[in-house]
Design an enzyme around this catalytic site. Structure first.
Site, PDB file in Angstrom:
ATOM      1  N   ARG A   1      45.515  93.816  62.562  1.00 45.30           N
ATOM      2  CA  ARG A   1      45.688  94.988  61.597  1.00 45.30           C
ATOM      3  C   ARG A   1      44.640  95.103  60.644  1.00 45.30           C
ATOM      4  O   ARG A   1      44.669  94.029  59.675  1.00 45.30           O
ATOM      5  CB  ARG A   1      47.059  95.493  61.240  1.00 45.30           C
ATOM      6  CG  ARG A   1      48.209  95.035  62.323  1.00 45.30           C
ATOM      7  CD  ARG A   1      48.152  96.067  63.124  1.00 45.30           C
ATOM      8  NE  ARG A   1      49.494  96.083  64.263  1.00 45.30           N
ATOM      9  CZ  ARG A   1      50.637  96.211  64.120  1.00 45.30           C
ATOM     10  NH1 ARG A   1      51.138  96.674  62.966  1.00 45.30           N
ATOM     11  NH2 ARG A   1      51.606  95.986  64.988  1.00 45.30           N
TER      12      ARG A   1
ATOM     13  N   ARG B   1      52.732  91.598  54.492  1.00 43.79           N
ATOM     14  CA  ARG B   1      51.334  92.490  54.973  1.00 43.79           C
ATOM     15  C   ARG B   1      50.395  91.198  55.367  1.00 43.79           C
ATOM     16  O   ARG B   1      49.948  90.749  54.372  1.00 43.79           O
ATOM     17  CB  ARG B   1      51.113  93.693  54.247  1.00 43.79           C
ATOM     18  CG  ARG B   1      52.062  94.644  54.135  1.00 43.79           C
ATOM     19  CD  ARG B   1      51.681  95.979  53.329  1.00 43.79           C
ATOM     20  NE  ARG B   1      50.347  96.420  54.007  1.00 43.79           N
ATOM     21  CZ  ARG B   1      49.586  97.248  53.189  1.00 43.79           C
ATOM     22  NH1 ARG B   1      49.779  97.384  51.856  1.00 43.79           N
ATOM     23  NH2 ARG B   1      48.531  97.813  53.591  1.00 43.79           N
TER      24      ARG B   1
ATOM     25  N   GLU C   1      61.069  96.033  57.711  1.00 41.60           N
ATOM     26  CA  GLU C   1      60.949  96.161  59.104  1.00 41.60           C
ATOM     27  C   GLU C   1      60.515  94.944  59.908  1.00 41.60           C
ATOM     28  O   GLU C   1      59.303  94.432  59.743  1.00 41.60           O
ATOM     29  CB  GLU C   1      60.195  97.222  59.642  1.00 41.60           C
ATOM     30  CG  GLU C   1      60.250  97.461  61.357  1.00 41.60           C
ATOM     31  CD  GLU C   1      58.459  97.245  61.751  1.00 41.60           C
ATOM     32  OE1 GLU C   1      58.347  96.604  62.685  1.00 41.60           O
ATOM     33  OE2 GLU C   1      57.622  97.704  61.044  1.00 41.60           O
TER      34      GLU C   1
ATOM     35  N   SER D   1      60.474  97.521  65.482  1.00 41.83           N
ATOM     36  CA  SER D   1      60.478  98.779  65.812  1.00 41.83           C
ATOM     37  C   SER D   1      60.717  99.218  67.508  1.00 41.83           C
ATOM     38  O   SER D   1      59.898  98.718  68.056  1.00 41.83           O
ATOM     39  CB  SER D   1      59.214  99.880  65.471  1.00 41.83           C
ATOM     40  OG  SER D   1      59.312 100.178  64.194  1.00 41.83           O
TER      41      SER D   1
ATOM     42  N   ARG E   1      57.822  88.605  59.146  1.00 41.98           N
ATOM     43  CA  ARG E   1      58.728  88.930  58.052  1.00 41.98           C
ATOM     44  C   ARG E   1      60.135  88.129  58.370  1.00 41.98           C
ATOM     45  O   ARG E   1      60.883  87.973  57.550  1.00 41.98           O
ATOM     46  CB  ARG E   1      58.876  90.320  58.007  1.00 41.98           C
ATOM     47  CG  ARG E   1      57.828  91.111  57.615  1.00 41.98           C
ATOM     48  CD  ARG E   1      57.916  92.941  57.792  1.00 41.98           C
ATOM     49  NE  ARG E   1      56.588  93.178  56.942  1.00 41.98           N
ATOM     50  CZ  ARG E   1      56.488  94.623  57.008  1.00 41.98           C
ATOM     51  NH1 ARG E   1      57.253  95.555  57.652  1.00 41.98           N
ATOM     52  NH2 ARG E   1      55.370  95.127  56.460  1.00 41.98           N
TER      53      ARG E   1
END
Length: 432
Positions: free
Chosen positions: A270, A285, A357, A360, A399
């Site tokens: 990403r 992140r 999160e 998802s 995470r």
């Protein structure tokens, strides 16, 4: 991509549904172009039929010795008119396709309007950890125990990258193997897909053209652009979903093969443009992280049950790790453009005093299927119908790893290993 018949027959409903996302979409101009397009198609077909009829008369008249110059002139005028309309049709097709590719999915009726502030916490699992000592941030734990080498990760690749070492690398491997073993036990087929994908993969998944800047773009040597007119030809996959949704692109599957349940392990790349907040230091992140992705192809009537299954599987993984987390149903404005409904599993990070999160789980309905021409053959009618596609992280580690370090830290500076991971670590009970 939305069904064009839905836009034609109930445009106000579409506008109102997209307004739940906070988007003001007006379809009048699109519908005018659609009317013009259909009118041009009808005119062109009539003109081609007339040209064909006249072309069949020419040899007959010549044979009879009659003058055909007027007829040939008429045919040339028809050809010019056909060419002019074909060019306009091509322009309309391009404009309409670009517009439709930019429209997001319609939220499910049960999804509330609004942005993140309207997200709903549906369930909470476990209790927040309590400490009788001053708990450390996961970065400090990881560096103290030699689990993560942040400095050398930056040295090798730049800001937003890290490197696992020693017990940290073993814990990462243990997490991934645990996740994969659970999916295999549940009957999911494992896929190891390419990490470099072509532009059509991003288009079918719904990430392109709007979100093309979010990925790491690659250009093949000697090619300035690809068949879609883009200035890049390939990209690093941002999630395995982008690959899995394209496995059966432009294919018609037998109904008896459904549902198809898959999972894939991959690094995710990403760009994560923009500055990082102070509380997001470490692994919260990053530009590269590991994830096991779940995916299902189903018939339309079966996708609600498939969504429940995927939500349950993701929650179960975090529960087995013994972590405190919450299940959140996202409001329309926080649901990604390709999805009609999304549920997030958010794990508690003590140093942040909040939740992040880790999975998802989403139902795209037939949105991705229309973009990728993904269909199945209905046994009763024999017709090819669009599939429904669903995906869910099962799980991302970037995470989960910090949550384990922070929630399971001990007063003596060690980290308790979740019981389900110990068999993957030769029975190791504590890191450090």
């Amino acid at each position: 991509m939305l069904d064009i018949n839905l836009l034609r027959h109930d445009p106000r409903m579409v506008e109102e549904a997209l307004a739940k996302r906070g988007l003001q979409v007006h379809l009048d101009d699109f519908l005018q172009k659609d009317e013009e397009r259909r009118s041009l198609i009808h005119e062109t077909e009539q003109m081609k039929a007339e040209r064909n009829r006249k072309s069949q008369e020419v040899p007959k008249l010549k044979k009879a010795g009659e003058d055909v110059s007027g007829l040939i002139t008429e045919m040339r005028e028809l050809a010019d008119g056909i060419k002019e309309r074909d060019e306009r049709l091509q322009a309309l097709d391009s404009e309409m396709r670009e517009f439709m590719l930019g429209l997001p999915n319609i939220p499910a009726s049960s999804v509330v309007a609004g942005g993140k502030e309207c997200n709903q916490v549906m369930k909470t699992f476990g209790k927040k950890p309590e400490f009788d000592f001053e708990p450390l941030h996961h970065v400090d734990i990881a560096e103290k125990l030699g689990l993560i080498d942040y400095a050398r990760g930056v040295k090798l690749a730049g800001s937003g990258f890290w490197m696992y070492r020693g017990q940290g690398a073993l814990l990462e491997r243990a997490l991934l193997n645990f996740f994969m073993d659970q999916h295999i036990k549940d009957g999911y087929e494992m896929i190891l897909a390419p990490f470099i994908l072509n532009y059509q993969c991003g288009l079918s998944a719904g990430q392109f053209p709007k979100f093309a800047e979010d990925v790491f773009q690659l250009r093949l040597q000697g090619k300035e652009e690809d068949e879609f007119g883009q200035d890049f030809n390939r990209f690093l996959l941002p999630t395995s979903e982008t690959a899995l949704v394209n496995l059966f692109r432009d294919e018609i599957l037998p109904e008896e093969d459904l549902p198809i349940k898959l999972f894939s392990l991959s690094p995710c790349f990403r760009r994560e443009a923009g500055s990082y907040r102070a509380e997001e230091r470490g692994m919260i992140r990053g530009h590269q992280f590991n994830k096991v992705e779940m995916f299902q192809y189903t018939k339309p009537e079966d996708s609600p049950a498939a969504l429940e299954e995927l939500i349950g599987k993701a929650c179960n993984l975090v529960e087995q790790l013994g972590l405190h987390f919450q299940l959140v149903k996202l409001a329309a404005g926080d649901v990604s453009a390709s999805m009609r409904e999304t549920w997030d599993i958010e794990v508690y990070i003590p140093s942040m005093g909040g939740y992040k999160e880790v999975s998802s789980v989403s139902n795209a309905g037939d949105y991705q299927a229309r973009r990728g021409n993904l269909r199945y053959r209905d046994q009763e009618t024999g017709k090819a119908e669009f599939l429904h596609t669903l995906n869910g992280s099962g799980l991302a580690t970037s995470r989960i790893f910090p949550a384990i370090l922070e929630q399971n830290q001990t007063k003596d500076g060690r980290v308790r290993v979740p019981e389900v991971l110990r068999p993957y670590l030769n029975g190791l009970e504590y890191l450090g």
